[in-house]
Design an enzyme around this catalytic site. Sequence first.
Site, short mmCIF file in Angstrom:
data_model
loop_
_atom_site.label_atom_id
_atom_site.label_comp_id
_atom_site.label_asym_id
_atom_site.label_seq_id
_atom_site.Cartn_x
_atom_site.Cartn_y
_atom_site.Cartn_z
N ASP A 267 32.90 -0.64 -61.90
CA ASP A 267 33.88 -1.67 -61.57
C ASP A 267 34.83 -1.20 -60.48
OD1 ASP A 267 36.26 -3.48 -63.72
OD2 ASP A 267 35.91 -3.55 -61.55
N GLY A 268 34.68 -1.87 -59.31
CA GLY A 268 35.65 -1.60 -58.25
C GLY A 268 35.00 -1.13 -56.97
N GLY A 269 35.24 -1.90 -55.89
CA GLY A 269 34.76 -1.47 -54.57
C GLY A 269 33.30 -1.72 -54.31
N MET B 267 45.06 -7.49 -67.38
CA MET B 267 45.96 -6.41 -67.00
C MET B 267 47.35 -6.67 -67.61
SD MET B 267 44.97 -6.00 -63.00
CE MET B 267 43.28 -5.69 -62.52
N HIS C 131 37.45 -7.11 -69.99
CA HIS C 131 37.85 -5.73 -69.67
C HIS C 131 39.35 -5.62 -69.91
CE1 HIS C 131 38.41 -2.59 -66.16
NE2 HIS C 131 38.67 -2.07 -67.35
N GLY D 210 43.71 -1.80 -61.55
CA GLY D 210 44.96 -2.52 -61.36
C GLY D 210 44.93 -3.52 -60.22
N PHE D 211 43.96 -3.34 -59.33
CA PHE D 211 43.93 -4.24 -58.16
C PHE D 211 42.48 -4.50 -57.73
CE2 PHE D 211 48.40 -3.49 -57.67
CZ PHE D 211 48.57 -2.15 -58.04
N GLY D 212 42.23 -5.71 -57.22
CA GLY D 212 40.94 -5.96 -56.58
C GLY D 212 41.02 -5.49 -55.13
N GLY D 213 39.87 -5.46 -54.45
CA GLY D 213 39.86 -5.19 -53.01
C GLY D 213 40.08 -3.75 -52.62
N MET E 158 42.48 -3.88 -69.63
CA MET E 158 43.28 -2.82 -69.03
C MET E 158 44.67 -2.94 -69.65
SD MET E 158 41.79 -3.12 -65.16
CE MET E 158 41.20 -4.79 -65.44
N HIS F 22 33.03 -11.30 -65.48
CA HIS F 22 33.93 -10.20 -65.81
C HIS F 22 35.37 -10.69 -65.79
CE1 HIS F 22 34.70 -5.87 -66.19
NE2 HIS F 22 35.69 -6.03 -65.34
N ASP G 263 39.15 -9.62 -66.08
CA ASP G 263 40.02 -8.45 -65.98
C ASP G 263 41.42 -8.72 -66.51
OD1 ASP G 263 38.39 -7.46 -63.00
OD2 ASP G 263 38.55 -6.30 -64.85
N SER H 26 33.86 -10.66 -60.99
CA SER H 26 35.19 -10.55 -61.61
C SER H 26 36.07 -11.69 -61.11
CB SER H 26 35.85 -9.22 -61.24
OG SER H 26 37.26 -9.30 -61.50
N GLY I 141 34.37 -8.28 -57.38
CA GLY I 141 35.38 -9.34 -57.35
C GLY I 141 35.54 -9.88 -55.93
N SER I 142 36.23 -9.11 -55.11
CA SER I 142 36.54 -9.60 -53.75
C SER I 142 35.28 -9.79 -52.91
CB SER I 142 37.51 -8.64 -53.05
OG SER I 142 37.05 -7.31 -53.17
N MET J 22 35.04 3.27 -64.12
CA MET J 22 35.84 2.69 -63.04
C MET J 22 35.54 3.44 -61.75
SD MET J 22 37.34 0.21 -64.42
CE MET J 22 38.25 -0.25 -62.95
C1 DX5 Z 1 40.46 -3.19 -61.74
C2 DX5 Z 1 39.62 -4.43 -61.57
C3 DX5 Z 1 38.92 -4.51 -60.19
C4 DX5 Z 1 38.07 -5.71 -60.05
C5 DX5 Z 1 36.99 -5.51 -59.02
O1 DX5 Z 1 41.22 -2.92 -60.69
O2 DX5 Z 1 38.67 -4.36 -62.59
O3 DX5 Z 1 38.17 -3.34 -60.05
O4 DX5 Z 1 37.41 -6.00 -61.21
O5 DX5 Z 1 37.59 -5.69 -57.81
P1 DX5 Z 1 36.82 -5.53 -56.41
O6 DX5 Z 1 35.36 -5.91 -56.63
O7 DX5 Z 1 37.49 -6.50 -55.48
O8 DX5 Z 1 36.97 -4.10 -56.04
ZN ZN Z 2 37.26 -4.85 -64.62
#
Ligand code: DX5
Ligand code: ZN
Length: 219
Positions: free
Chosen positions: A175-177, A37, A66, A142-145, A68, A33, A35, A8, A197-198, A137
Amino acid sequence: MSNYLAPSILSADFTHLGEDILAVRDCGAKYLHFDVMDGLFVPSISFGMPVLKSIRPLTDMFYDVHLMVQDPERYIDDFAKAGADGITVHAEACRHLDRALDQIHEKGLRTGVALNPATPLNVLEYVYEKVDMFLLMTVNPGFGGQKLIPAVLPKIAKLRGIINERGLKADLEIDGGVSTATISSVLDAGANVLVAGSSIFKGDIKANYRALESYLGEK
Ligand code: DX5
Ligand code: ZN
């Protein structure tokens, strides 16, 4: 069924976004990916069509958009024109989900439906056959990390069971974490496309990508 990473770019360094994208491309990433927003459906604002248009000529990776975004039907044509290969909309954000999926297919793109962690699978009941990729999800968007929400793991397993029972060809993306600490749990649950992502873009991109890739198993 092969397993893939979908880096991402939300977590990339935008002062050298192109280099970061080529770094994951050079590692063999099939998906990128993207994202989007809108600050309404999710708290943050990220990027949109101009950025997608500018990176399109860079690689032939699958640009996995994606949205959002509230009422995403408004932007399907624009993201198709900007170079998306697949567009994923949130079921929670669409007044007319079935029609939004038709609109994506009419542009010749792959469809995706995303569900937030708290949204039950039964919203998919009447659109299963129109979905090329389901996105569950594993964080509140809304946020990475952020930290992966373990309560979503049984939901992933349940959806994988439905895909197998119905003989659907769809991919199951999460997607996420995603990190080296959580990747095995999401693969075991049945996801086969993993957004990260992160855990990829923060630090040594190629080393990070290869560390995660080592968990994917046979290609
Ligand atoms: C929605 C985004 C994040 C991102 C992944 O918040 O879609 O989930 O892509 O972020 P990480 O891999 O850093 O959790
Ligand atoms: Zn995403």
